[in-house]
Design a protein around this motif. Structure first.
Motif, PDB file in Angstrom:
ATOM      1  N   LYS A  69      -6.105  -6.649 -13.280  1.00 51.46           N
ATOM      2  CA  LYS A  69      -5.679  -6.687 -11.850  1.00 51.46           C
ATOM      3  C   LYS A  69      -6.192  -8.004 -11.462  1.00 51.46           C
ATOM      4  O   LYS A  69      -6.595  -8.626 -12.323  1.00 51.46           O
ATOM      5  CB  LYS A  69      -6.974  -5.718 -11.262  1.00 51.46           C
ATOM      6  CG  LYS A  69      -6.628  -4.173 -11.415  1.00 51.46           C
ATOM      7  CD  LYS A  69      -7.645  -3.564 -10.484  1.00 51.46           C
ATOM      8  CE  LYS A  69      -7.635  -1.913 -11.043  1.00 51.46           C
ATOM      9  NZ  LYS A  69      -8.713  -1.818 -12.030  1.00 51.46           N
ATOM     10  N   ARG A 104      -5.252  -5.972  -7.311  1.00 53.51           N
ATOM     11  CA  ARG A 104      -3.904  -5.416  -7.568  1.00 53.51           C
ATOM     12  C   ARG A 104      -3.476  -5.615  -9.007  1.00 53.51           C
ATOM     13  O   ARG A 104      -3.859  -6.358  -9.840  1.00 53.51           O
ATOM     14  CB  ARG A 104      -2.928  -6.223  -6.616  1.00 53.51           C
ATOM     15  CG  ARG A 104      -3.335  -5.873  -5.252  1.00 53.51           C
ATOM     16  CD  ARG A 104      -2.205  -6.816  -4.246  1.00 53.51           C
ATOM     17  NE  ARG A 104      -2.520  -6.605  -2.835  1.00 53.51           N
ATOM     18  CZ  ARG A 104      -1.765  -5.671  -2.162  1.00 53.51           C
ATOM     19  NH1 ARG A 104      -0.841  -4.908  -2.716  1.00 53.51           N
ATOM     20  NH2 ARG A 104      -1.991  -5.294  -0.919  1.00 53.51           N
ATOM     21  N   THR A 153      -1.246  -6.415 -12.228  1.00 53.72           N
ATOM     22  CA  THR A 153      -0.458  -7.802 -12.467  1.00 53.72           C
ATOM     23  C   THR A 153       0.359  -7.184 -13.527  1.00 53.72           C
ATOM     24  O   THR A 153       1.028  -6.278 -13.663  1.00 53.72           O
ATOM     25  CB  THR A 153      -1.352  -8.743 -12.779  1.00 53.72           C
ATOM     26  OG1 THR A 153      -2.098  -8.426 -14.231  1.00 53.72           O
ATOM     27  CG2 THR A 153      -2.347  -9.186 -11.858  1.00 53.72           C
ATOM     28  N   ALA A 158      -6.105  -1.611  -5.905  1.00 45.99           N
ATOM     29  CA  ALA A 158      -5.641  -1.896  -4.354  1.00 45.99           C
ATOM     30  C   ALA A 158      -4.314  -1.847  -3.833  1.00 45.99           C
ATOM     31  O   ALA A 158      -4.309  -1.220  -2.706  1.00 45.99           O
ATOM     32  CB  ALA A 158      -6.083  -3.399  -4.272  1.00 45.99           C
ATOM     33  N   ASP A 159      -3.306  -2.006  -4.765  1.00 44.59           N
ATOM     34  CA  ASP A 159      -1.886  -1.691  -4.110  1.00 44.59           C
ATOM     35  C   ASP A 159      -1.654  -0.312  -3.863  1.00 44.59           C
ATOM     36  O   ASP A 159      -0.551   0.120  -3.618  1.00 44.59           O
ATOM     37  CB  ASP A 159      -0.932  -2.676  -5.048  1.00 44.59           C
ATOM     38  CG  ASP A 159      -1.165  -2.547  -6.502  1.00 44.59           C
ATOM     39  OD1 ASP A 159      -2.500  -2.446  -6.853  1.00 44.59           O
ATOM     40  OD2 ASP A 159      -0.412  -3.089  -7.114  1.00 44.59           O
ATOM     41  N   PHE A 160      -2.441   0.384  -4.536  1.00 43.24           N
ATOM     42  CA  PHE A 160      -2.216   2.165  -4.554  1.00 43.24           C
ATOM     43  C   PHE A 160      -3.253   2.827  -3.418  1.00 43.24           C
ATOM     44  O   PHE A 160      -3.037   4.064  -3.359  1.00 43.24           O
ATOM     45  CB  PHE A 160      -2.173   2.677  -5.735  1.00 43.24           C
ATOM     46  CG  PHE A 160      -0.987   1.984  -6.680  1.00 43.24           C
ATOM     47  CD1 PHE A 160       0.428   2.430  -6.595  1.00 43.24           C
ATOM     48  CD2 PHE A 160      -1.128   1.227  -7.505  1.00 43.24           C
ATOM     49  CE1 PHE A 160       1.297   2.039  -7.357  1.00 43.24           C
ATOM     50  CE2 PHE A 160      -0.204   0.590  -8.323  1.00 43.24           C
ATOM     51  CZ  PHE A 160       1.091   1.027  -8.277  1.00 43.24           C
ATOM     52  N   ARG A 161      -3.897   1.967  -2.792  1.00 46.56           N
ATOM     53  CA  ARG A 161      -4.944   2.613  -2.125  1.00 46.56           C
ATOM     54  C   ARG A 161      -4.094   3.064  -0.696  1.00 46.56           C
ATOM     55  O   ARG A 161      -3.197   2.329  -0.337  1.00 46.56           O
ATOM     56  CB  ARG A 161      -6.068   1.803  -1.676  1.00 46.56           C
ATOM     57  CG  ARG A 161      -7.060   1.750  -2.928  1.00 46.56           C
ATOM     58  CD  ARG A 161      -8.050   0.523  -2.452  1.00 46.56           C
ATOM     59  NE  ARG A 161      -8.651   0.377  -4.037  1.00 46.56           N
ATOM     60  CZ  ARG A 161      -9.352  -0.907  -4.309  1.00 46.56           C
ATOM     61  NH1 ARG A 161      -9.522  -1.837  -3.618  1.00 46.56           N
ATOM     62  NH2 ARG A 161      -9.879  -1.188  -5.577  1.00 46.56           N
ATOM     63  N   ARG A 162      -4.899   3.907  -0.014  1.00 45.30           N
ATOM     64  CA  ARG A 162      -4.103   4.389   1.199  1.00 45.30           C
ATOM     65  C   ARG A 162      -4.985   4.773   2.434  1.00 45.30           C
ATOM     66  O   ARG A 162      -5.833   5.508   2.220  1.00 45.30           O
ATOM     67  CB  ARG A 162      -3.042   5.685   1.081  1.00 45.30           C
ATOM     68  CG  ARG A 162      -2.173   5.420   0.100  1.00 45.30           C
ATOM     69  CD  ARG A 162      -1.098   4.502   0.747  1.00 45.30           C
ATOM     70  NE  ARG A 162       0.076   4.038  -0.249  1.00 45.30           N
ATOM     71  CZ  ARG A 162       0.087   3.188  -0.990  1.00 45.30           C
ATOM     72  NH1 ARG A 162      -0.451   2.448  -1.086  1.00 45.30           N
ATOM     73  NH2 ARG A 162       1.421   3.146  -1.838  1.00 45.30           N
TER      74      ARG A 162
END
Length: 384
Positions: free
Chosen positions: A300, A305, A307, A337-341
């Motif tokens: 990450k 996020r 990488t 982080a890029d898959f948190r909602r």
């Protein structure tokens, strides 16, 4: 049916009956042995496991207090291919299932005034802990406690089950697995970790020997047994390799860390060294796979996020090693982080998207607190 002549059986009829009876007994005995073998295992291989393999991390710990028979049963019922146990010893040498020997957060021990004097501060693998520890309790004493949810702030619904189950012994789990295997007609796979083996050996409570005895007793000591042994300490895996033929995995933490047995022995290698080709070749000399953190597969960035994937999967596979990384969880706080909602850290994020990214690297399986979700993600991936 034996034909009767003149009211009494002849010698040939008696011999025939004896042969038939012996054959029937033999067939019955074979059937019983086969049924027992289906329960215990003895037929199977790491290479026969579905890919991606879904491992119920401490059972179905996203839904039930971890390392309880309730958590293990739910993981199996949800379809997990393997159910994990972590082992620590009691004062009188029994192996019990806890993620840590510190049971402060996973039992109601603090509510037992008779054990108030057992509270202690200990240094384990270089870290100081204050609480209650399994090695200070006999099994009989430990069985008076009840299991509780370890992270109630993240999983408040799991507290509904606080107090429902005791701390299981590993032998109880082996019996449970045999029983479930017989009911299902196929072996129940287990994934068993030795926790802090160097520390416990220093106390005279070595884990490997009693573990090997149990594996032999329950027929899970063979190369094709439906059980995988694992440890963060390579020397524990090597010791187990000398005791049983059961498949083995070396767990790998962050790249800058050193296994505690390396610290104790003065071995300067870090995990970063072990994931290099030379390190993987060394691991392959005594183990069949590795259990790296997911971050060793896809690092990450500073924002959390994902990488670019590393070459670990390719490098490990080149040396014949399986990869079962840890741990996939549904909650935002545990996802990249890029898959948190949304803003709630305990709400579910896009775990399917995260799983797809990890599966695309070619890993052979994953540990998951929510095995049903991981199984759906694995099915999505297989259907592409």
């Amino acid at each position: 049916m034996t034909e009767r002549v003149s009211g009494t059986p002849g010698r040939r009829a008696l011999l025939g009956a004896a042969v038939l009876s012996t054959a029937a007994l033999g067939l019955a005995g074979t059937a019983q042995a086969q049924a027992a073998d289906r329960g215990r295992g003895g037929h199977g291989s790491l290479r026969d496991l579905p890919v991606p393999t879904v491992i119920g991390h401490r059972g179905a710990s996203g839904y039930r207090p971890e390392h309880t028979l309730g958590s293990y049963q739910l993981a199996l019922d949800l379809g997990a291919h393997i159910v994990e146990q972590d082992l620590v010893p009691t004062k009188d040498g029994h192996l019990v299932c806890r993620h840590e020997n510190d049971i402060t957060a996973t039992t109601d021990v603090a509510d037992h005034p008779e054990f108030a004097g057992r509270k202690a501060t200990k240094r384990i693998d270089g870290v100081s802990y204050t609480g209650w520890f399994t090695e200070d309790f006999t099994l009989a004493e430990l069985k008076t406690l009840r299991a509780t949810e370890r992270i109630p702030g993240n999983r408040p619904d799991n507290t509904l089950y606080d107090g429902r189950w005791t701390v299981p012994t590993f032998e109880e789990v082996l019996r449970w697995a045999d029983q479930e295997g017989r009911k299902r007609g196929k072996p129940v796979w287990l994934y068993v970790e030795t926790k802090h083996p160097t520390y416990f050996r220093s106390l005279g409570l070595g884990l490997e020997e009693p573990l090997a005895r149990l594996l032999r007793r329950y027929g899970r000591d063979r190369k094709n047994s439906p059980l995988i042994l694992q440890s963060f300490e390579p020397s524990s895996v090597q010791r187990l390799a000398r005791l049983v033929d059961t498949p083995r995995i070396v767990l790998l933490s962050g790249p800058t860390t050193r296994p505690w047995d390396f610290v104790e022995s003065g071995d300067p290698r870090t995990v970063a060294d072990l994931v290099k080709p030379a390190g993987l070749k060394w691991i392959a000399s005594y183990a069949q796979g590795i259990g790296p953190t997911l971050d060793l597969v896809i690092p990450k960035d500073a924002a959390g996020r994902l990488t670019t994937p590393t070459t670990l999967v390719k490098d490990a596979h080149a040396r014949g090693l399986l990869l079962h990384p840890y741990t996939l969880r549904n909650e935002n706080s545990f996802l990249p982080a890029d898959f948190r909602r949304g803003s709630d850290p305990n709400a579910y994020g896009d775990v399917f998207g995260a799983a797809a990214a990890y599966f695309a690297t070619g890993i052979d399986g994953v540990f998951s607190d929510h095995p049903d979700t991981a199984l759906l993600a694995a099915a999505d991936f297989a259907g592409r």
